[in-house]
Design an enzyme around this catalytic site. Sequence first.
Site, PDB file in Angstrom:
ATOM      1  N   LYS A  63     -13.013  10.083  -4.919  1.00  0.00           N
ATOM      2  CA  LYS A  63     -14.288  10.526  -4.329  1.00  0.00           C
ATOM      3  C   LYS A  63     -14.637  11.916  -4.833  1.00  0.00           C
ATOM      4  CE  LYS A  63     -12.656   8.300  -0.140  1.00  0.00           C
ATOM      5  NZ  LYS A  63     -11.978   8.606   1.146  1.00  0.00           N
ATOM      6  N   LYS A  86      -7.006  15.065   3.550  1.00  0.00           N
ATOM      7  CA  LYS A  86      -6.223  13.822   3.590  1.00  0.00           C
ATOM      8  C   LYS A  86      -5.367  13.891   4.846  1.00  0.00           C
ATOM      9  CE  LYS A  86      -4.659  14.988  -0.527  1.00  0.00           C
ATOM     10  NZ  LYS A  86      -4.831  13.702  -1.181  1.00  0.00           N
ATOM     11  N   ARG A  87      -4.784  12.748   5.257  1.00  0.00           N
ATOM     12  CA  ARG A  87      -3.890  12.766   6.398  1.00  0.00           C
ATOM     13  C   ARG A  87      -2.822  13.845   6.201  1.00  0.00           C
ATOM     14  NH1 ARG A  87      -4.530   8.506  10.098  1.00  0.00           N
ATOM     15  NH2 ARG A  87      -3.009   9.808  11.161  1.00  0.00           N
ATOM     16  N   THR A 108      -7.251   7.817  -2.783  1.00  0.00           N
ATOM     17  CA  THR A 108      -8.648   7.487  -3.065  1.00  0.00           C
ATOM     18  C   THR A 108      -9.525   8.716  -2.874  1.00  0.00           C
ATOM     19  OG1 THR A 108      -8.954   6.726  -0.787  1.00  0.00           O
ATOM     20  CG2 THR A 108      -8.467   5.044  -2.433  1.00  0.00           C
ATOM     21  N   HIS A 165       0.796  -1.235   0.000  1.00  0.00           N
ATOM     22  CA  HIS A 165       0.000   0.000   0.000  1.00  0.00           C
ATOM     23  C   HIS A 165       0.821   1.274   0.000  1.00  0.00           C
ATOM     24  CE1 HIS A 165      -4.030  -1.757   0.361  1.00  0.00           C
ATOM     25  NE2 HIS A 165      -3.379  -2.756   0.936  1.00  0.00           N
ATOM     26  N   LYS A 201       2.502  14.738   1.188  1.00  0.00           N
ATOM     27  CA  LYS A 201       1.250  15.208   0.578  1.00  0.00           C
ATOM     28  C   LYS A 201       1.279  16.716   0.334  1.00  0.00           C
ATOM     29  CE  LYS A 201      -1.583  11.461   2.578  1.00  0.00           C
ATOM     30  NZ  LYS A 201      -2.392  10.914   1.469  1.00  0.00           N
TER      31      LYS A 201
HETATM   32  C1  LIG Z   1     -10.683   8.926   1.354  1.00  0.00           C
HETATM   33  C2  LIG Z   1     -10.179   9.196   2.697  1.00  0.00           C
HETATM   34  C3  LIG Z   1      -8.789   9.173   2.945  1.00  0.00           C
HETATM   35  C4  LIG Z   1      -7.771   8.934   1.866  1.00  0.00           C
HETATM   36  O1  LIG Z   1      -7.504  10.190   1.260  1.00  0.00           O
HETATM   37  P1  LIG Z   1      -6.261  10.403   0.286  1.00  0.00           P
HETATM   38  O2  LIG Z   1      -6.480  11.789  -0.269  1.00  0.00           O
HETATM   39  O3  LIG Z   1      -6.346   9.363  -0.777  1.00  0.00           O
HETATM   40  O4  LIG Z   1      -5.033  10.307   1.115  1.00  0.00           O
HETATM   41  C5  LIG Z   1      -8.340   9.432   4.224  1.00  0.00           C
HETATM   42  N1  LIG Z   1      -9.204   9.697   5.245  1.00  0.00           N
HETATM   43  C6  LIG Z   1     -10.535   9.748   5.036  1.00  0.00           C
HETATM   44  C7  LIG Z   1     -11.435  10.073   6.193  1.00  0.00           C
HETATM   45  C8  LIG Z   1     -11.076   9.492   3.773  1.00  0.00           C
HETATM   46  O5  LIG Z   1     -12.410   9.549   3.582  1.00  0.00           O
END
Ligand SMILES: *Cc1c(COP(=O)(O)O)cnc(C)c1O
Length: 488
Positions: free
Chosen positions: A333, A221-222, A329, A28, A227
Amino acid sequence: MRLLMDIHGVPWNVAWKITRATMAYTNHTLLPEALEKWSVTLMQRLLPRIMDIIFGINANFMAEVAMHWPGQGERLRSMSIIEEGGGQHVRMAHLALVASFSVNGVAQLHTQLLQQGLFRDFYELWPHKFNNKTNGVTPRRWLAGCNPELAHLITEVIGKGWITDLSQLKKLEPYANDVNFRNRWRNIKQSAKERLVTYKKSQHDGDLQLNADALFDVQVKRIHEYKRQLLNVLHVIHLYDRIKRGDTHNWVSRCVLIGGKAAPGYLMAKKIIKFINNVSNVINSDPQVGDKLTLLFLPDYRVSAMEKICTAADLSEQISTAGKEASGTGNMKLMMNGAITIGTLDGANIEIREEVGDDNFFLFGLTEEQIVARRNHYDPLAIIDMDDDLQRVIHLIESSHFNQFEPHIFDDLINSIKCPHDPWMTIADFRSYIDAQKRVEDAYRDKDHWTRMSILNCANSGKFSTDRTINEYNNDIWKLTPQPVKHK
Ligand SMILES: *Cc1c(COP(=O)(O)O)cnc(C)c1O
């Protein structure tokens, strides 16, 4: 292996054959901190039998490597499940590689980088084990569930088949040319933005001014240095600087939303959150700025928050250093809900751009190959020196403009991006990012054009359904017989 041998009385060779025909490994991330290494002494104390079995697996594996590459001691050392030197450690990723019949990454670039970099020797030994499975998100939660208004509009024009076959969203494409449909699409995005404003106002104590007509620029995101939330803030400070020096001709109002959690022990990530909040306080309380620019940190980021946020985003920030985001991901979304991506060629961004087309994606930044090539002669100070806008941004930060009563709290944050060894090379992508953000503004000024791009992003998000992902896992790895879903 332990259960088969010790509980079920299966001999080693049979147990190993069953194990190796059963296990499949999905990697991952490429970041070294996520590849676990466990001390052998600790394991011998807590899990002595497991440690015995791992040594046995490794002995057989080393014999296999030696047979394949006679006389290459360095290869044995680098591939071994046991890392020597500084006390022995079990390399969990190597154990997974050896014990699995399938190894996959979660986006095309990520899988390619596994094969060429981290797991190169293993790929040479067992090329047939490697395969890619690009991640997806479920359209039931991330479109039908979280955005019922948009879902109803989509169903009205193309039927409800998309909910279980997301590739059908492609049928939306012609509607991008339909004025009436575009207006309905834009109104739904607008009401989602207004709902998010109301929700944020109810969380905030009182005086928060949010303009729902502004461009909603979202990075959730985290919090992690790779990032590059900092790159986003550098852009925000650049916009603030433009306002302060009166460079506001044809201004596009923006509301920049940054949300995410920091790991408890990750001090730099916590400082980034503090920095976002401080910059936010200065900008949001300046009457000269008004609603031209708002920066807001969204606390308590979680799935239920994302369900509200992704419906309201105009722009999706996917700005990681190329080669560092395995897939992402959040990008999927946001795309599914009609946000347009500003992003680097990283993770699944590459495939998102392939699906939606270059005209409907704001690309910037060095490629993974360019990042690697640049590392040896990366000189952020020289870049700052040559770029007036960047110089002004760095000067504002260094003059403690955002920490007037908290001296030096951002020193290490500033040093990290000015350091020639900065692994995330934030400064290297500044100019290209600012230019891409200008193209975003040009596009947003033409509301009709923007809405068309928004529709096309949703229409081309079909690949990023988990249904496609799971089908690929099943066809290539699990080989299970699909069971029909019985509806009650
Ligand atoms: C989708 C999602 C992530 C992953 O986000 P990335 O931008 O792909 O790092 C992390 N936390 C939450 C709460 C999410 O819904």
